[in-house]
Design a protein around this motif. Structure first.
Motif, PDB file in Angstrom:
ATOM      1  N   GLU A 405       0.768  -1.158  -0.086  1.00  0.00           N
ATOM      2  CA  GLU A 405      -0.208   0.017  -0.343  1.00  0.00           C
ATOM      3  C   GLU A 405       0.860   0.939  -0.237  1.00  0.00           C
ATOM      4  N   ALA A 406       1.991   0.740   0.796  1.00  0.00           N
ATOM      5  CA  ALA A 406       2.449   2.465   0.762  1.00  0.00           C
ATOM      6  C   ALA A 406       3.264   2.810  -0.731  1.00  0.00           C
ATOM      7  N   ALA A 407       3.861   1.575  -1.190  1.00  0.00           N
ATOM      8  CA  ALA A 407       4.571   1.500  -2.616  1.00  0.00           C
ATOM      9  C   ALA A 407       3.792   2.463  -4.337  1.00  0.00           C
ATOM     10  N   GLN A 408       2.018   1.620  -3.130  1.00  0.00           N
ATOM     11  CA  GLN A 408       1.156   2.299  -3.802  1.00  0.00           C
ATOM     12  C   GLN A 408       1.231   4.036  -4.114  1.00  0.00           C
ATOM     13  N   ARG A 409       1.515   4.368  -2.742  1.00  0.00           N
ATOM     14  CA  ARG A 409       0.910   5.748  -2.251  1.00  0.00           C
ATOM     15  C   ARG A 409       2.884   6.717  -2.503  1.00  0.00           C
ATOM     16  N   LEU A 410       3.416   5.845  -3.054  1.00  0.00           N
ATOM     17  CA  LEU A 410       4.933   5.872  -3.897  1.00  0.00           C
ATOM     18  C   LEU A 410       4.191   6.464  -5.101  1.00  0.00           C
ATOM     19  N   PHE A 411       3.525   5.632  -6.126  1.00  0.00           N
ATOM     20  CA  PHE A 411       3.384   5.978  -6.851  1.00  0.00           C
ATOM     21  C   PHE A 411       2.780   7.073  -7.584  1.00  0.00           C
ATOM     22  N   ALA A 412       2.026   6.558  -6.578  1.00  0.00           N
ATOM     23  CA  ALA A 412       0.791   7.640  -6.944  1.00  0.00           C
ATOM     24  C   ALA A 412       1.637   9.629  -6.988  1.00  0.00           C
ATOM     25  N   HIS A 413       2.355   9.751  -6.053  1.00  0.00           N
ATOM     26  CA  HIS A 413       3.063  11.093  -5.516  1.00  0.00           C
ATOM     27  C   HIS A 413       4.155  11.316  -6.606  1.00  0.00           C
ATOM     28  N   VAL A 440      14.321   1.554  -2.880  1.00  0.00           N
ATOM     29  CA  VAL A 440      13.396   2.071  -3.566  1.00  0.00           C
ATOM     30  C   VAL A 440      13.438   1.692  -5.209  1.00  0.00           C
ATOM     31  N   GLU A 441      14.451   1.423  -5.659  1.00  0.00           N
ATOM     32  CA  GLU A 441      14.848   1.475  -6.612  1.00  0.00           C
ATOM     33  C   GLU A 441      14.510  -0.283  -7.540  1.00  0.00           C
ATOM     34  N   PRO A 442      14.257  -1.068  -7.196  1.00  0.00           N
ATOM     35  CA  PRO A 442      13.607  -2.666  -7.476  1.00  0.00           C
ATOM     36  C   PRO A 442      12.201  -1.645  -7.432  1.00  0.00           C
ATOM     37  N   VAL A 443      11.751  -1.286  -6.109  1.00  0.00           N
ATOM     38  CA  VAL A 443      10.314  -1.173  -6.384  1.00  0.00           C
ATOM     39  C   VAL A 443       9.587  -0.784  -7.075  1.00  0.00           C
ATOM     40  N   LEU A 444      10.417   0.221  -7.520  1.00  0.00           N
ATOM     41  CA  LEU A 444      10.042   1.825  -9.505  1.00  0.00           C
ATOM     42  C   LEU A 444       9.997   0.657 -10.181  1.00  0.00           C
ATOM     43  N   ARG A 445      11.141  -0.487 -10.317  1.00  0.00           N
ATOM     44  CA  ARG A 445      11.216  -0.718 -11.849  1.00  0.00           C
ATOM     45  C   ARG A 445      10.535  -1.896 -11.792  1.00  0.00           C
ATOM     46  N   SER A 446      10.022  -2.120 -10.856  1.00  0.00           N
ATOM     47  CA  SER A 446       8.829  -3.650 -11.140  1.00  0.00           C
ATOM     48  C   SER A 446       7.643  -3.353 -11.276  1.00  0.00           C
ATOM     49  N   GLY A 447       7.170  -2.079 -10.580  1.00  0.00           N
ATOM     50  CA  GLY A 447       5.661  -0.980 -10.426  1.00  0.00           C
ATOM     51  C   GLY A 447       5.621  -0.416 -11.131  1.00  0.00           C
ATOM     52  N   MET A 448       6.445   0.677 -11.767  1.00  0.00           N
ATOM     53  CA  MET A 448       6.436   1.642 -12.489  1.00  0.00           C
ATOM     54  C   MET A 448       7.271   0.991 -13.788  1.00  0.00           C
ATOM     55  N   GLU A 449       8.334   0.606 -14.177  1.00  0.00           N
ATOM     56  CA  GLU A 449       9.646  -0.582 -15.127  1.00  0.00           C
ATOM     57  C   GLU A 449       9.709   1.007 -15.607  1.00  0.00           C
ATOM     58  N   LEU A 450      10.630   1.815 -14.437  1.00  0.00           N
ATOM     59  CA  LEU A 450      11.277   3.212 -14.477  1.00  0.00           C
ATOM     60  C   LEU A 450      13.290   2.570 -15.041  1.00  0.00           C
ATOM     61  N   GLY A 511      -1.515  11.021  -3.821  1.00  0.00           N
ATOM     62  CA  GLY A 511       0.061  11.224  -3.842  1.00  0.00           C
ATOM     63  C   GLY A 511       0.834  12.497  -3.183  1.00  0.00           C
ATOM     64  N   ALA A 512      -0.031  13.110  -1.827  1.00  0.00           N
ATOM     65  CA  ALA A 512       0.308  14.169  -2.078  1.00  0.00           C
ATOM     66  C   ALA A 512       0.714  13.416  -0.479  1.00  0.00           C
ATOM     67  N   PRO A 513       2.233  14.581  -0.121  1.00  0.00           N
ATOM     68  CA  PRO A 513       3.201  14.192   1.035  1.00  0.00           C
ATOM     69  C   PRO A 513       2.658  14.691   2.167  1.00  0.00           C
ATOM     70  N   VAL A 514       2.808  13.178   3.093  1.00  0.00           N
ATOM     71  CA  VAL A 514       2.398  13.766   4.594  1.00  0.00           C
ATOM     72  C   VAL A 514       3.455  13.979   5.443  1.00  0.00           C
ATOM     73  N   ARG A 515       3.976  15.428   5.780  1.00  0.00           N
ATOM     74  CA  ARG A 515       5.368  15.799   6.611  1.00  0.00           C
ATOM     75  C   ARG A 515       5.400  15.960   8.043  1.00  0.00           C
ATOM     76  N   SER A 516       6.608  15.331   8.618  1.00  0.00           N
ATOM     77  CA  SER A 516       6.355  15.659  10.056  1.00  0.00           C
ATOM     78  C   SER A 516       6.850  17.161  10.479  1.00  0.00           C
ATOM     79  N   ALA A 517       6.163  16.951  11.414  1.00  0.00           N
ATOM     80  CA  ALA A 517       6.149  18.373  12.010  1.00  0.00           C
ATOM     81  C   ALA A 517       8.164  19.148  11.668  1.00  0.00           C
ATOM     82  N   MET A 518       7.792  20.269  11.697  1.00  0.00           N
ATOM     83  CA  MET A 518       9.435  21.035  11.221  1.00  0.00           C
ATOM     84  C   MET A 518      10.014  21.529  11.940  1.00  0.00           C
ATOM     85  N   GLY A 519      11.101  20.868  13.033  1.00  0.00           N
ATOM     86  CA  GLY A 519      11.453  21.293  13.988  1.00  0.00           C
ATOM     87  C   GLY A 519      12.282  22.631  13.917  1.00  0.00           C
TER      88      GLY A 519
END
Length: 796
Positions: A405-413, A440-450, A511-519
């Protein structure tokens, strides 16, 4: 307006506007005024001379010898290049000496260029009808100097010079009496000449004594001048061939001279970040073109935020035509890891090396367990039990499912950022290991054929990933020791390049990023923003100050320059830079809110006092050289050399100048033994004595009154011997509770011994682990010794 007596580079083109009436001649120094060299020091050019053992020293020695004997041979203080080579090659034929001279002149021409502000001053002088003359301290005769000027500045500019006066032609330097010859040759009064040059004694004081109007051209402010020298020092350390067969090239010198802003952040951004980011951006474009040629399709440049923020800004500033190809994407180590768990083997590859060092809750969060699940999994703080729980099928299913599921959200981003299925992409980051790419490279190659490549400012892989990776600085240019020494403090550069936002920890389904608070503190953001703006000013003004770039200003020279700049910043920082970094924090970027101070000078000072210079070898600090800057250059040069070359230096090598400290060792049954222990200097006048006490067996008695009337006690502590020289030594130290006899505590750490019987006793700790050998550490500073006190009493 009054004519200024000193001027910076930016003021030179308008200098004549304030000149007094009656000026008919503009007189200029040649080297470092009209003609500059693309090196740190003039003698750097000699490194290119084909002389066995290195050209610099041989050429310098030859000139020194020629100058020493010149007064006795011809009665003149100045020498010609022919005399220098006659001194260097006394047995050579005239033809061979002339060939060697021509080789030196060719090397000079390769590095020389005309400084644009002085070119503009000459043009203004010609518009005003003035004659332009050159007055130079040089071993080159007038014809040879004119020819060199033409090669460096072009024949048009050289043709604007009406007369040239060379010290070797007259046998005297400017400070030694050349200007009277100039006045006589011109038939001019001193008030008709305005002279400009970079040497205050030769170009201002000497002509001013004769009534010649003179202006001292100040090339650099004091900090910039020191930075440039230290960059040449760093270049010699990171690449030992520098100043032997390679000159210390500095293509950024002219632009550094033209910088106007004086605040520390702007100076750092312009003079340091600017040249580094320019070289990095230029190399990225070259690498992208090579990848496109190899694949036969366009490459999208994915700058990894946050650290890729400034590199992307620099790339867009330098190559506005490629702005649409540079894409900011938010992929952190945490989100890359979250998407990388494609099977049980991937989980094992991640977990196994982390168990030895990372906190278990951090590992569990990276494996995408919820807060409650993390608490259950890590309750026992047992890495072996934790690993067993991870192997349970239910937990494996949770990790794999959530990772998909995280990979799909990364692809959406990535899709949201403009990356499409089947694209060729280049991940661009500062480095140094390419951890995001590894995950991340193996995931990008298999999931998006990059098609994926990674390009980094600094690449020091600690294992061979087999992926398409390269760095502006990598093993093609430097050895692992050098790369590792730079990687240790790269967090300093990361914080200067980063974006003012929290790290990405997840993505929404769209795909919108969710960020931690900036400290980050406001002071850090303000300094970083000024530094980044100044670095972009450098990049958009690239080539400013140079009429025509010298032949030596090539890609390789700029890479070596950038490496030297980076090494100088990390190992030889300046006081103003350290003061700015005092407000900086570094976030760990592993899905936590933990931040660390970039530097803590007070903690480092304490470490030096209590552990000595060898503390630096095992200190786990982000920017140790910044922390130690206040203690002087020797410390940081020692750290730099030790880390860069991996030198086998040990604590005993630093233990010199010992003081014998009388000690009693007492056991629990009344036995005791008298001995002496060597106390070795640490720093700031402090000493450290280490007393073995077995497995917490002995009470230590310190007979301080025999040596001191007044003594300052910095620390009394117990340590386990087996971890004493490791980074855990301070964490597991146990404070001693000393008992005083014949000693009076005058303040928090100051003690007066009431006589020679003054005594401090330290019982062993009650919580010591059975069977583990221990030692007692005393850190002290003598204030008034017993001998000094007795002498004062006699004198009174």
């Amino acid at each position: 307006m009054m004519l200024k007596t000193a001027a910076r580079a930016g003021a030179l083109p308008e200098l004549l506007a304030d000149a007094p009436p009656g000026i008919r001649f503009l007189s200029l120094d040649c080297f470092d005024t009209l003609i500059w060299r693309n090196v740190n020091a003039p003698v750097d050019v000699f490194a290119e001379l084909a002389i066995p053992g290195g050209g610099m020293e041989a050429r310098i020695w030859a000139e020194q010898k020629a100058r020493k004997i010149a007064p006795f041979q011809g009665g003149q203080a100045e020498v010609t290049i022919d005399q220098i080579y006659a001194s260097m090659m006394p047995e050579a034929s005239e033809a061979d000496r002339q060939a060697a001279i021509e080789a030196e002149l060719d090397a000079e021409a390769r590095h020389c260029f005309a400084f644009a502000p002085v070119r503009d001053l000459i043009l203004d002088a010609k518009r005003r009808g003035l004659q332009v003359i050159i007055v130079s301290d040089t071993y080159l005769s007038e014809p040879r100097l004119r020819q060199l000027i033409a090669r460096a500045a072009g024949h048009a500019l050289a043709g604007m010079i009406d007369r040239i006066f060379c010290s070797c032609d007259y046998g005297v330097s400017k400070a030694g009496g050349l200007f009277p010859h100039v006045l006589q040759a011109l038939g001019a009064s001193p008030s008709a000449i305005l002279h400009v040059g970079d040497n205050k004694i030769a170009d201002q004081d000497a002509p001013a004594k004769l009534g010649i109007h003179s202006v001292h051209f100040e090339q650099f402010d004091a900090d910039a001048e020191q930075r440039l020298r230290f960059e040449a020092v760093a270049a010699s350390i990171i690449e030992p061939a520098t100043r032997i067969t390679l000159p210390a090239c500095q293509p950024h010198r002219a632009q550094v001279s033209l910088r106007v802003a004086q605040d520390a952040a702007s100076a750092l951004g312009h003079d340091v970040l600017g040249p580094m980011m320019h070289s990095f951006a230029h190399w990225i474009r070259h690498e992208a073109a090579a990848m496109e040629a190899r694949l036969g399709k366009p490459v999208k440049l994915l700058f990894l935020l946050r650290d890729g923020h400034l590199p992307m800004q620099a790339f867009n500033a330098l190559f506005p035509d490629m702005k649409g190809r540079a894409i900011a994407v938010e992929i952190s180590r945490f989100t890359a890891g979250a998407a990388s768990f494609t099977d049980e083997a991937a989980i094992t590859r991640y977990v196994t090396p982390e168990l030895a060092t990372a906190p278990l809750p951090v590992i569990a969060r990276q494996l995408l367990f919820t807060r409650d699940e993390v608490a259950k999994l890590t309750r026992d703080y047992d890495p072996f039990a934790f690993a067993e729980k991870l192997r349970e099928p239910a937990n494996q299913r949770k990790i794999l499912s959530r990772s998909r599921e995280a990979a799909q959200r990364l692809f959406a981003h990535l899709g949201r950022c403009g990356v499409a299925q089947g694209d060729a992409v280049m991940l661009v980051d500062l480095g140094y290991n390419g951890s995001v790419q590894n995950l991340v490279e193996p995931v990008l190659r298999s999931g998006m054929e990059l098609d994926v490549a990674g390009r980094y400012l600094l690449l020091r892989e600690n294992f061979r990933s087999g992926l398409d990776k390269a760095g502006l600085f990598d093993v093609r240019h430097y050895d692992f020791k050098m790369l590792d020494s730079l990687a240790g403090a790269i967090a300093v550069v990361e914080q200067l390049c980063t974006l003012a936002q929290g790290s990405v920890v997840d993505y929404k389904p769209n795909g919108a990023p969710v960020r931690s608070a900036m400290g980050m503190k406001n002071a850090q953001s303000e300094s970083r923003d000024r530094a980044q703006a100044a670095s972009l000013d450098f990049i958009v003004s690239i080539g400013a100050g140079v009429v025509s770039a010298p032949a030596s200003d090539d890609v390789d020279a700029r890479r070596r320059m950038a490496a030297a700049i980076l090494a100088r910043l990390l190992f030889l920082p300046q006081e103003s830079e350290v003061a700015m970094f005092g407000d900086f924090h570094h976030d760990v970027n592993l899905g936590t809110r933990e931040t660390l101070k970039i530097l803590d000078p007070d903690a480092a000072t304490l470490g030096l006092r209590r552990r000595g210079v060898f503390y630096a070898k095992n200190a786990m600090r982000i920017h140790l050289s910044g922390e130690l800057q206040r203690h002087g250059l020797p410390f940081n040069l020692s750290i730099f050399g030790t880390k860069r070359f991996g030198l086998d230096l040990r604590k005993t090598d630093f233990d010199v100048g010992a003081m014998a400290l009388p000690v009693l060792l007492m056991d629990s049954v009344g036995g005791h033994a008298a001995t002496t222990i060597d106390a070795h200097p640490t720093a700031e006048g402090y000493y450290r004595a280490l007393v073995p006490i077995g497995a917490g067996r002995y009470t230590v008695g310190l007979q301080l009154g025999q040596l001191f009337d007044w003594v300052q006690i910095e620390e009394t502590s117990f340590h386990y011997v087996d971890e004493f020289m490791t980074s855990q030594a301070n964490e597991n130290a146990m404070a001693a509770s000393p008992i005083l006899e014949g000693m009076e505590q005058a303040s928090a750490d100051l003690y007066r011994c009431e006589g020679a019987h003054g005594f401090m006793m330290a019982p062993p700790p009650m919580i010591a682990e059975a069977g583990r050998a221990m030692l007692f550490s005393l850190v002290f500073r003598p204030v008034v010794t017993r001998a000094q006190a007795q002498f004062q009493q006699k004198a009174a």
